[in-house]
Design a protein around this motif. Structure first.
Motif, PDB file in Angstrom:
ATOM      1  N   GLU A 133       9.404 -63.002  -9.058  1.00 50.74           N
ATOM      2  CA  GLU A 133       9.999 -61.906  -9.822  1.00 50.74           C
ATOM      3  C   GLU A 133       9.239 -60.612  -9.572  1.00 50.74           C
ATOM      4  OE1 GLU A 133      11.249 -60.948 -14.432  1.00 50.74           O
ATOM      5  OE2 GLU A 133       9.457 -62.122 -14.033  1.00 50.74           O
ATOM      6  N   ARG A 134       7.922 -60.711  -9.558  1.00 52.91           N
ATOM      7  CA  ARG A 134       7.107 -59.530  -9.334  1.00 52.91           C
ATOM      8  C   ARG A 134       7.367 -58.936  -7.955  1.00 52.91           C
ATOM      9  NH1 ARG A 134       1.062 -60.932  -9.534  1.00 52.91           N
ATOM     10  NH2 ARG A 134       1.570 -61.807  -7.497  1.00 52.91           N
ATOM     11  N   ASP A 135       7.427 -59.799  -6.955  1.00 50.12           N
ATOM     12  CA  ASP A 135       7.608 -59.323  -5.594  1.00 50.12           C
ATOM     13  C   ASP A 135       8.999 -58.746  -5.355  1.00 50.12           C
ATOM     14  OD1 ASP A 135       5.046 -60.121  -5.098  1.00 50.12           O
ATOM     15  OD2 ASP A 135       5.627 -62.044  -4.202  1.00 50.12           O
ATOM     16  N   SER A 136       9.986 -59.176  -6.138  1.00 46.39           N
ATOM     17  CA  SER A 136      11.359 -58.758  -5.881  1.00 46.39           C
ATOM     18  C   SER A 136      11.776 -57.531  -6.681  1.00 46.39           C
ATOM     19  CB  SER A 136      12.316 -59.908  -6.202  1.00 46.39           C
ATOM     20  OG  SER A 136      12.278 -60.212  -7.588  1.00 46.39           O
ATOM     21  N   LYS A 137      10.935 -57.088  -7.598  1.00 48.25           N
ATOM     22  CA  LYS A 137      11.280 -55.957  -8.444  1.00 48.25           C
ATOM     23  C   LYS A 137      10.418 -54.750  -8.151  1.00 48.25           C
ATOM     24  CE  LYS A 137      13.268 -58.152 -12.538  1.00 48.25           C
ATOM     25  NZ  LYS A 137      13.211 -58.192 -14.022  1.00 48.25           N
ATOM     26  N   MET A 138      11.005 -53.600  -8.384  1.00 45.34           N
ATOM     27  CA  MET A 138      10.257 -52.355  -8.328  1.00 45.34           C
ATOM     28  C   MET A 138       9.905 -51.945  -9.747  1.00 45.34           C
ATOM     29  SD  MET A 138      10.094 -51.617  -5.109  1.00 45.34           S
ATOM     30  CE  MET A 138       9.692 -49.868  -5.064  1.00 45.34           C
ATOM     31  N   ALA A 139       8.884 -51.100  -9.868  1.00 47.47           N
ATOM     32  CA  ALA A 139       8.535 -50.585 -11.183  1.00 47.47           C
ATOM     33  C   ALA A 139       9.730 -49.828 -11.756  1.00 47.47           C
ATOM     34  CB  ALA A 139       7.323 -49.664 -11.085  1.00 47.47           C
ATOM     35  N   THR A 140      10.035 -50.100 -13.006  1.00 46.62           N
ATOM     36  CA  THR A 140      11.170 -49.440 -13.640  1.00 46.62           C
ATOM     37  C   THR A 140      10.742 -48.125 -14.275  1.00 46.62           C
ATOM     38  OG1 THR A 140      10.746 -50.725 -15.659  1.00 46.62           O
ATOM     39  CG2 THR A 140      12.377 -51.596 -14.115  1.00 46.62           C
ATOM     40  N   LYS A 141      11.695 -47.240 -14.410  1.00 42.79           N
ATOM     41  CA  LYS A 141      11.446 -45.970 -15.075  1.00 42.79           C
ATOM     42  C   LYS A 141      11.059 -46.246 -16.522  1.00 42.79           C
ATOM     43  CE  LYS A 141      13.671 -41.540 -16.085  1.00 42.79           C
ATOM     44  NZ  LYS A 141      12.696 -40.728 -15.334  1.00 42.79           N
ATOM     45  N   PRO A 142       9.993 -45.613 -17.041  1.00 41.55           N
ATOM     46  CA  PRO A 142       9.565 -45.894 -18.405  1.00 41.55           C
ATOM     47  C   PRO A 142      10.643 -45.546 -19.431  1.00 41.55           C
ATOM     48  CG  PRO A 142       7.879 -44.664 -17.204  1.00 41.55           C
ATOM     49  CD  PRO A 142       9.114 -44.646 -16.358  1.00 41.55           C
ATOM     50  N   SER A 143      10.809 -46.417 -20.410  1.00 42.44           N
ATOM     51  CA  SER A 143      11.728 -46.181 -21.522  1.00 42.44           C
ATOM     52  C   SER A 143      10.906 -45.824 -22.758  1.00 42.44           C
ATOM     53  CB  SER A 143      12.562 -47.427 -21.816  1.00 42.44           C
ATOM     54  OG  SER A 143      13.347 -47.784 -20.701  1.00 42.44           O
ATOM     55  N   GLU A 144      11.274 -44.747 -23.423  1.00 37.14           N
ATOM     56  CA  GLU A 144      10.542 -44.330 -24.611  1.00 37.14           C
ATOM     57  C   GLU A 144      10.852 -45.251 -25.784  1.00 37.14           C
ATOM     58  OE1 GLU A 144      10.584 -40.485 -27.505  1.00 37.14           O
ATOM     59  OE2 GLU A 144      10.243 -40.062 -25.359  1.00 37.14           O
ATOM     60  N   ILE A 145       9.816 -45.770 -26.423  1.00 40.17           N
ATOM     61  CA  ILE A 145       9.958 -46.661 -27.566  1.00 40.17           C
ATOM     62  C   ILE A 145       9.845 -45.893 -28.877  1.00 40.17           C
ATOM     63  CG2 ILE A 145       8.987 -48.664 -28.755  1.00 40.17           C
ATOM     64  CD1 ILE A 145       7.800 -49.513 -26.054  1.00 40.17           C
ATOM     65  N   SER A 146       8.906 -44.941 -28.935  1.00 41.65           N
ATOM     66  CA  SER A 146       8.684 -44.194 -30.172  1.00 41.65           C
ATOM     67  C   SER A 146       8.064 -42.840 -29.867  1.00 41.65           C
ATOM     68  CB  SER A 146       7.769 -44.984 -31.121  1.00 41.65           C
ATOM     69  OG  SER A 146       6.490 -45.169 -30.541  1.00 41.65           O
ATOM     70  N   SER A 147       8.185 -41.934 -30.833  1.00 39.34           N
ATOM     71  CA  SER A 147       7.621 -40.596 -30.706  1.00 39.34           C
ATOM     72  C   SER A 147       7.251 -40.092 -32.095  1.00 39.34           C
ATOM     73  CB  SER A 147       8.638 -39.649 -30.051  1.00 39.34           C
ATOM     74  OG  SER A 147       8.109 -38.338 -29.943  1.00 39.34           O
ATOM     75  N   VAL A 148       5.985 -39.709 -32.260  1.00 38.41           N
ATOM     76  CA  VAL A 148       5.484 -39.247 -33.560  1.00 38.41           C
ATOM     77  C   VAL A 148       4.653 -37.985 -33.347  1.00 38.41           C
ATOM     78  CG1 VAL A 148       4.127 -39.810 -35.600  1.00 38.41           C
ATOM     79  CG2 VAL A 148       5.409 -41.612 -34.424  1.00 38.41           C
ATOM     80  N   LYS A 149       4.936 -36.946 -34.127  1.00 33.93           N
ATOM     81  CA  LYS A 149       4.213 -35.680 -33.986  1.00 33.93           C
ATOM     82  C   LYS A 149       2.837 -35.764 -34.632  1.00 33.93           C
ATOM     83  CE  LYS A 149       4.890 -30.679 -34.211  1.00 33.93           C
ATOM     84  NZ  LYS A 149       5.819 -29.581 -34.570  1.00 33.93           N
ATOM     85  N   MET A 150       1.854 -35.143 -33.981  1.00 33.15           N
ATOM     86  CA  MET A 150       0.486 -35.159 -34.490  1.00 33.15           C
ATOM     87  C   MET A 150      -0.284 -33.980 -33.916  1.00 33.15           C
ATOM     88  SD  MET A 150      -2.162 -38.375 -34.336  1.00 33.15           S
ATOM     89  CE  MET A 150      -3.597 -38.481 -35.390  1.00 33.15           C
ATOM     90  N   PHE A 151      -0.901 -33.169 -34.766  1.00 31.63           N
ATOM     91  CA  PHE A 151      -1.672 -32.003 -34.337  1.00 31.63           C
ATOM     92  C   PHE A 151      -0.892 -31.126 -33.361  1.00 31.63           C
ATOM     93  CE2 PHE A 151      -5.104 -35.139 -35.344  1.00 31.63           C
ATOM     94  CZ  PHE A 151      -5.551 -34.503 -36.496  1.00 31.63           C
ATOM     95  N   GLY A 152       0.391 -30.953 -33.634  1.00 27.51           N
ATOM     96  CA  GLY A 152       1.221 -30.079 -32.813  1.00 27.51           C
ATOM     97  C   GLY A 152       1.790 -30.737 -31.578  1.00 27.51           C
ATOM     98  N   GLY A 153       1.229 -31.868 -31.161  1.00 29.16           N
ATOM     99  CA  GLY A 153       1.731 -32.588 -29.997  1.00 29.16           C
ATOM    100  C   GLY A 153       2.447 -33.861 -30.422  1.00 29.16           C
ATOM    101  N   TYR A 154       2.623 -34.769 -29.470  1.00 33.20           N
ATOM    102  CA  TYR A 154       3.380 -35.991 -29.767  1.00 33.20           C
ATOM    103  C   TYR A 154       2.701 -37.228 -29.193  1.00 33.20           C
ATOM    104  CZ  TYR A 154       7.320 -33.339 -31.559  1.00 33.20           C
ATOM    105  OH  TYR A 154       8.113 -32.511 -32.326  1.00 33.20           O
ATOM    106  N   ASN A 155       2.594 -38.253 -30.051  1.00 36.09           N
ATOM    107  CA  ASN A 155       2.262 -39.589 -29.574  1.00 36.09           C
ATOM    108  C   ASN A 155       3.563 -40.249 -29.133  1.00 36.09           C
ATOM    109  OD1 ASN A 155      -0.565 -39.699 -30.375  1.00 36.09           O
ATOM    110  ND2 ASN A 155       0.180 -39.775 -32.486  1.00 36.09           N
ATOM    111  N   LYS A 156       3.631 -40.631 -27.879  1.00 35.91           N
ATOM    112  CA  LYS A 156       4.822 -41.301 -27.371  1.00 35.91           C
ATOM    113  C   LYS A 156       4.421 -42.647 -26.770  1.00 35.91           C
ATOM    114  CE  LYS A 156       7.534 -37.131 -26.449  1.00 35.91           C
ATOM    115  NZ  LYS A 156       8.741 -37.470 -27.259  1.00 35.91           N
ATOM    116  N   ARG A 157       5.276 -43.648 -27.012  1.00 32.10           N
ATOM    117  CA  ARG A 157       5.020 -44.989 -26.493  1.00 32.10           C
ATOM    118  C   ARG A 157       6.157 -45.390 -25.567  1.00 32.10           C
ATOM    119  NH1 ARG A 157       4.535 -50.822 -29.316  1.00 32.10           N
ATOM    120  NH2 ARG A 157       2.735 -51.596 -28.129  1.00 32.10           N
ATOM    121  N   PHE A 158       5.801 -46.048 -24.453  1.00 30.20           N
ATOM    122  CA  PHE A 158       6.774 -46.364 -23.413  1.00 30.20           C
ATOM    123  C   PHE A 158       6.673 -47.830 -22.995  1.00 30.20           C
ATOM    124  CE2 PHE A 158       5.708 -41.898 -23.093  1.00 30.20           C
ATOM    125  CZ  PHE A 158       6.944 -41.284 -22.979  1.00 30.20           C
TER     126      PHE A 158
END
Length: 306
Positions: A17-42
């Motif tokens: 499976e690893r050898d046959s797949k390419m890295a996928t485009k990151p999908s955003e899971i969450s986004s939370v504002k903090m100190f004017g910026g954003y914590n984002k999880r992918f």
């Protein structure tokens, strides 16, 4: 400890499976504002590890649409995920002030269902040790390649606001070990390094010996490739001071962390090291949160000078 030499059908399937797949485009899971910026999880699929992986980014507030932030990678310790640092460290305040993006990957592959991967808290899931395993059973444990190669390429290709060519690295405990070893082996990729309570000489402590035996085999000369105290004698062309903070009341200090061994090795090859023992502090994120601003500034200075 039993040395595993056979590979299960499930592991072979994962390899295919690893050898046959390419890295996928990151999908955003969450986004939370903090100190004017954003914590984002992918989330994304990792060919290096053969499974889906998560990582977190803190993006400071941008002064302009075209602005690019230098990146600072954080490597977490045993049992942690990408969220521990983001939630507990308080690093975002200083990162926002200094204009540095924080990148926090996970600590191991997950969801592969390799036999024994969750039998103990100090090995397997949550305990990748930032190396490339050579033993067949654990060949998906390639956190070194993931951190050094795959993740930076993924960030470069998908996040134009990040200036990935300007990068530094730091971490805690197992992650401090990872930061030190990755930095020393890739001085052309990182501008600076620091660590909180790193496992500084894993070849000589129980945590490291358990991980190295299972991941790398019984040949101790192979262990030296992932031991900062040994590596510093090979890759000692270091001009930027290495910063390490260590709590004096850390229960793991005497037997697992061994910073004095690393200090002595640095002295022998004239590598600049600032090793600070902090009275009363333990191994926890309370300790990290207390001194995290110093580390952010340490790296911001190096990144701005680059």
């Amino acid at each position: 400890m039993t040395k595993h030499t056979s590979t299960s059908a499930a592991t072979y399937s994962t390899h295919r499976e690893r050898d046959s797949k390419m890295a996928t485009k990151p999908s955003e899971i969450s986004s939370v504002k903090m100190f004017g910026g954003y914590n984002k999880r992918f989330n994304h699929f990792s060919p290096a590890l053969g499974c889906s992986m998560t990582f977190s980014i803190y993006f400071p507030s941008s002064p302009s649409p075209s602005h690019k932030f230098p990146v600072l990678y954080w490597l977490s310790g045993l049992t942690c995920s990408d969220e521990n640092f983001i939630i507990k460290s308080g690093a975002q305040r200083a990162a926002s002030i200094e204009g540095v993006a924080l990148i926090a990957p996970d600590t191991s592959p997950r969801g592969l269902n390799v036999e024994g991967e969750a039998d103990s808290w100090d090995f397997g899931v949550g305990a990748g040790f930032y190396l490339n395993a050579t033993q067949e059973k654990w060949k998906n444990w390639r956190m070194y390649d993931y951190v050094v190669k795959e993740l930076p390429e993924l960030l470069r290709d998908n996040f134009p606001q990040l200036e990935t060519s300007k990068a530094s690295i730091f971490g805690h405990s197992m992650g401090g070990h990872g930061a030190l070893t990755i930095y020393l082996k890739n001085l052309d990729k990182y501008k600076s390094v620091s660590a909180f309570a790193p496992i500084a000489n894993p070849s000589n402590c129980a945590w490291g010996q358990k991980a190295f035996t299972n991941y790398l085999g019984d040949n101790k000369s192979d262990w030296e490739d992932y031991d900062a105290t040994h590596l510093i004698t090979k890759f000692h062309n270091v001009s930027t001071t290495i910063l390490i903070d260590q709590g004096e009341d850390d229960k793991f200090l005497p037997d697992q962390l061994l910073p004095r061994n690393f200090e002595e090795a640095c002295k022998n090859v004239n590598v600049p090291l600032q090793l600070r023992f902090q009275p009363g502090y333990d191994h926890s994120y309370y300790f990290i949160a207390t001194f995290i601003d110093d580390h952010i500034r340490h790296h911001a200075q190096a990144l701005k000078l680059s």
